[in-house]
Design a protein around this motif. Structure first.
Motif, PDB file in Angstrom:
ATOM      1  N   TYR A 219       0.902  -1.092  -0.156  1.00 55.53           N
ATOM      2  CA  TYR A 219      -0.031  -0.057  -0.202  1.00 55.53           C
ATOM      3  C   TYR A 219       0.872   1.236   0.052  1.00 55.53           C
ATOM      4  O   TYR A 219       2.038   1.362   0.817  1.00 55.53           O
ATOM      5  N   VAL A 220       0.648   2.184  -0.798  1.00 56.16           N
ATOM      6  CA  VAL A 220       1.386   3.484  -0.986  1.00 56.16           C
ATOM      7  C   VAL A 220       0.450   4.613  -0.242  1.00 56.16           C
ATOM      8  O   VAL A 220      -0.833   4.785  -1.014  1.00 56.16           O
ATOM      9  N   PHE A 221       0.907   5.266   0.457  1.00 54.17           N
ATOM     10  CA  PHE A 221       0.108   6.489   1.313  1.00 54.17           C
ATOM     11  C   PHE A 221       0.877   7.559   0.455  1.00 54.17           C
ATOM     12  O   PHE A 221       1.784   7.755   0.247  1.00 54.17           O
ATOM     13  N   ASN A 222      -0.201   8.622   0.430  1.00 53.21           N
ATOM     14  CA  ASN A 222       0.225   9.843   0.022  1.00 53.21           C
ATOM     15  C   ASN A 222      -0.331  11.265   0.856  1.00 53.21           C
ATOM     16  O   ASN A 222      -1.207  10.752   1.514  1.00 53.21           O
ATOM     17  N   THR A 223      -0.269  12.480   0.213  1.00 55.67           N
ATOM     18  CA  THR A 223      -0.907  13.341   1.240  1.00 55.67           C
ATOM     19  C   THR A 223      -2.318  13.523   1.175  1.00 55.67           C
ATOM     20  O   THR A 223      -3.002  13.985   1.992  1.00 55.67           O
ATOM     21  N   HIS A 224      -3.059  12.727   0.310  1.00 55.87           N
ATOM     22  CA  HIS A 224      -4.494  12.773   0.065  1.00 55.87           C
ATOM     23  C   HIS A 224      -4.959  11.456   0.796  1.00 55.87           C
ATOM     24  O   HIS A 224      -6.047  11.374   0.612  1.00 55.87           O
ATOM     25  N   SER A 225      -4.245  10.585   1.443  1.00 56.26           N
ATOM     26  CA  SER A 225      -4.444   9.359   2.027  1.00 56.26           C
ATOM     27  C   SER A 225      -5.214   9.926   3.294  1.00 56.26           C
ATOM     28  O   SER A 225      -5.147  10.850   3.982  1.00 56.26           O
ATOM     29  N   PRO A 226      -6.405   9.070   3.733  1.00 56.65           N
ATOM     30  CA  PRO A 226      -6.917   9.405   5.013  1.00 56.65           C
ATOM     31  C   PRO A 226      -6.219   9.286   6.124  1.00 56.65           C
ATOM     32  O   PRO A 226      -5.289   8.457   6.083  1.00 56.65           O
ATOM     33  N   ARG A 227      -6.560   9.982   7.110  1.00 57.70           N
ATOM     34  CA  ARG A 227      -5.652  10.073   8.351  1.00 57.70           C
ATOM     35  C   ARG A 227      -6.046   8.685   9.330  1.00 57.70           C
ATOM     36  O   ARG A 227      -5.317   8.529  10.145  1.00 57.70           O
ATOM     37  N   LYS A 228      -7.125   8.289   9.160  1.00 59.63           N
ATOM     38  CA  LYS A 228      -7.506   6.993   9.893  1.00 59.63           C
ATOM     39  C   LYS A 228      -7.865   6.062   9.096  1.00 59.63           C
ATOM     40  O   LYS A 228      -8.152   6.082   7.756  1.00 59.63           O
ATOM     41  N   LEU A 229      -7.672   4.843   9.449  1.00 57.95           N
ATOM     42  CA  LEU A 229      -7.809   3.389   8.450  1.00 57.95           C
ATOM     43  C   LEU A 229      -8.784   2.529   9.450  1.00 57.95           C
ATOM     44  O   LEU A 229      -8.062   1.273   9.708  1.00 57.95           O
ATOM     45  N   GLU A 230      -9.782   2.791   9.751  1.00 60.18           N
ATOM     46  CA  GLU A 230     -10.473   2.052  10.594  1.00 60.18           C
ATOM     47  C   GLU A 230     -11.037   0.769  10.007  1.00 60.18           C
ATOM     48  O   GLU A 230     -11.293  -0.254  10.406  1.00 60.18           O
ATOM     49  N   GLN A 231     -11.154   0.733   8.541  1.00 57.67           N
ATOM     50  CA  GLN A 231     -11.655  -0.333   7.918  1.00 57.67           C
ATOM     51  C   GLN A 231     -10.727  -1.056   7.137  1.00 57.67           C
ATOM     52  O   GLN A 231     -10.941  -2.171   6.881  1.00 57.67           O
ATOM     53  N   ALA A 232      -9.385  -0.712   7.419  1.00 65.37           N
ATOM     54  CA  ALA A 232      -8.314  -1.577   7.067  1.00 65.37           C
ATOM     55  C   ALA A 232      -7.942  -2.563   7.925  1.00 65.37           C
ATOM     56  O   ALA A 232      -7.800  -2.286   9.203  1.00 65.37           O
ATOM     57  N   ASN A 233      -7.599  -3.607   7.322  1.00 60.72           N
ATOM     58  CA  ASN A 233      -6.983  -4.855   8.131  1.00 60.72           C
ATOM     59  C   ASN A 233      -5.948  -5.330   7.466  1.00 60.72           C
ATOM     60  O   ASN A 233      -6.018  -6.284   6.667  1.00 60.72           O
ATOM     61  N   PHE A 234      -4.739  -4.574   7.645  1.00 65.00           N
ATOM     62  CA  PHE A 234      -3.363  -5.209   6.900  1.00 65.00           C
ATOM     63  C   PHE A 234      -2.722  -6.356   7.762  1.00 65.00           C
ATOM     64  O   PHE A 234      -2.801  -6.440   8.927  1.00 65.00           O
ATOM     65  N   SER A 235      -2.450  -7.335   7.031  1.00 66.34           N
ATOM     66  CA  SER A 235      -1.951  -8.492   7.404  1.00 66.34           C
ATOM     67  C   SER A 235      -0.562  -8.072   7.648  1.00 66.34           C
ATOM     68  O   SER A 235       0.164  -7.118   7.294  1.00 66.34           O
ATOM     69  N   GLN A 236       0.117  -9.217   8.432  1.00 69.96           N
ATOM     70  CA  GLN A 236       1.542  -8.851   8.792  1.00 69.96           C
ATOM     71  C   GLN A 236       2.646  -8.972   7.461  1.00 69.96           C
ATOM     72  O   GLN A 236       3.794  -8.675   7.765  1.00 69.96           O
ATOM     73  N   GLU A 237       2.099  -9.512   6.305  1.00 74.08           N
ATOM     74  CA  GLU A 237       2.890  -9.855   5.363  1.00 74.08           C
ATOM     75  C   GLU A 237       2.865  -8.578   4.364  1.00 74.08           C
ATOM     76  O   GLU A 237       3.821  -8.497   3.305  1.00 74.08           O
ATOM     77  N   VAL A 238       2.027  -7.674   4.763  1.00 72.16           N
ATOM     78  CA  VAL A 238       1.674  -6.650   3.810  1.00 72.16           C
ATOM     79  C   VAL A 238       2.838  -5.343   3.953  1.00 72.16           C
ATOM     80  O   VAL A 238       3.160  -5.213   5.167  1.00 72.16           O
ATOM     81  N   LEU A 239       3.390  -4.833   3.070  1.00 78.48           N
ATOM     82  CA  LEU A 239       4.392  -3.637   3.029  1.00 78.48           C
ATOM     83  C   LEU A 239       3.595  -2.261   2.827  1.00 78.48           C
ATOM     84  O   LEU A 239       2.544  -2.349   2.170  1.00 78.48           O
ATOM     85  N   SER A 240       3.674  -1.350   3.637  1.00 74.35           N
ATOM     86  CA  SER A 240       3.330  -0.080   3.444  1.00 74.35           C
ATOM     87  C   SER A 240       4.338   1.169   3.246  1.00 74.35           C
ATOM     88  O   SER A 240       5.438   1.137   4.172  1.00 74.35           O
ATOM     89  N   VAL A 241       4.056   1.596   2.111  1.00 73.60           N
ATOM     90  CA  VAL A 241       5.003   2.726   1.881  1.00 73.60           C
ATOM     91  C   VAL A 241       4.458   3.994   2.407  1.00 73.60           C
ATOM     92  O   VAL A 241       3.216   4.502   1.744  1.00 73.60           O
ATOM     93  N   ILE A 242       5.157   4.753   3.090  1.00 69.25           N
ATOM     94  CA  ILE A 242       4.718   5.993   3.711  1.00 69.25           C
ATOM     95  C   ILE A 242       5.429   7.355   3.537  1.00 69.25           C
ATOM     96  O   ILE A 242       6.772   7.239   3.606  1.00 69.25           O
ATOM     97  N   PRO A 243       4.827   8.433   3.294  1.00 69.50           N
ATOM     98  CA  PRO A 243       5.476   9.703   3.375  1.00 69.50           C
ATOM     99  C   PRO A 243       6.286   9.888   4.712  1.00 69.50           C
ATOM    100  O   PRO A 243       5.778   9.583   5.656  1.00 69.50           O
TER     101      PRO A 243
END
Length: 278
Positions: free
Chosen positions: A82-106
């Protein structure tokens, strides 16, 4: 390709148009079993407007081309990255990331505190200028030392290579031409050297401008070749000095980018033996 490309380099590709070149690129990555991530919900360009594509890049069930998503308000959340950018929401209540998932953040505080696994900072390391000619005012820039200070538990580091984060889809003759060549200094900091044309009064004679910049690159390379890795991209650029062929701005950018990726890959493979190749 296997000798030039490190499997530790994993490009994140955001499609910007319906392109046969993109399809061929993905097929090449899959054929050689090199991992890359393809963004399924592009946010720029024209690709996002097509429900049906002439050049389909549908991912196979088992492939080295992995699915990625830009985090927006509405996400399937079925990707491996998952790639986050400046337009990404501040909260991710609906997201359920597994431990294998990578997250690229600013590289911003509000993203660092998100409770998601496997965060990788995305830095804008390349120092952009207002105009191409301005790169001639400071010919050498620090790029990054991120690769030297990774924690043992780190999942990696990321950047926008030798391009900035700003997307633009324009082309045409330029008043100045610059070659941006990355290299490691004596302390293994990554730096970028800028080689800029001199006749920048107007956009005429693109070929002449290219060879003005290339002559500076060639002189610099042969003065410092014992400390530089001769990548495929750099070798191709230097060869144009011998053949006096102007390949076009798109091809020039392709080889400078290829040089950067091979250089980083060589360091990741061999550490301080980067200058000897691998």
């Amino acid at each position: 390709m296997k000798q030039r490309w490190s499997k530790k380099i994993r490009p994140i590709i955001e499609p910007v148009r319906d392109s046969a070149t993109l399809k061929k690129t993905l097929e090449l990555f899959d054929k050689n079993e090199f991992i890359c991530y393809l963004i399924s919900n592009p946010q720029v360009g024209t690709a996002k407007f097509f429900n049906e594509r002439r050049f389909d890049w549908q991912l196979k069930a088992v492939s080295s081309v992995k699915n990625a998503e830009i985090v927006i308000q509405e996400n399937p959340f079925e990707a491996g990255l998952y790639v986050f950018n400046t337009h990404s929401p501040r909260k991710l209540e609906q997201a359920n990331f597994s431990q294998e998932v990578l997250s690229v953040i600013p590289d911003q505080g509000r993203f660092r505190i998100l409770e998601i696994p496997n965060k990788i900072l995305l830095r804008e390391a390349f120092q952009t200028r207002k105009s191409v000619a301005d790169y001639g005012e400071k010919e050498d820039d620090f790029y990054s030392d991120e690769h030297l200070y990774l924690e043992s538990a780190s999942n990696g580091f990321s950047d926008y290579t030798i391009e900035g984060s700003h997307y633009f889809d324009k082309g045409g003759p330029s008043r100045a031409i610059a070659l941006h060549i990355s290299y490691f200094d004596a302390y293994l900091n990554l730096r970028v050297r800028h080689f800029v044309s001199d006749s920048n009064e107007n956009a005429q004679d693109q070929k002449g401008k290219f060879f003005e910049a290339l002559e500076k690159l060639t002189t610099w390379y042969y003065r410092n070749q014992d400390q530089l890795l001769l990548t495929l991209g750099l070798a191709e650029l230097l060869n144009y000095q011998e053949t006096q062929k102007f390949p076009g701005l798109g091809t020039i950018k392709k080889w400078t980018l290829a040089h950067h990726l091979e250089l980083i890959g060589a360091f990741l493979e061999q550490g301080d033996h980067w200058q000897k190749g691998w």
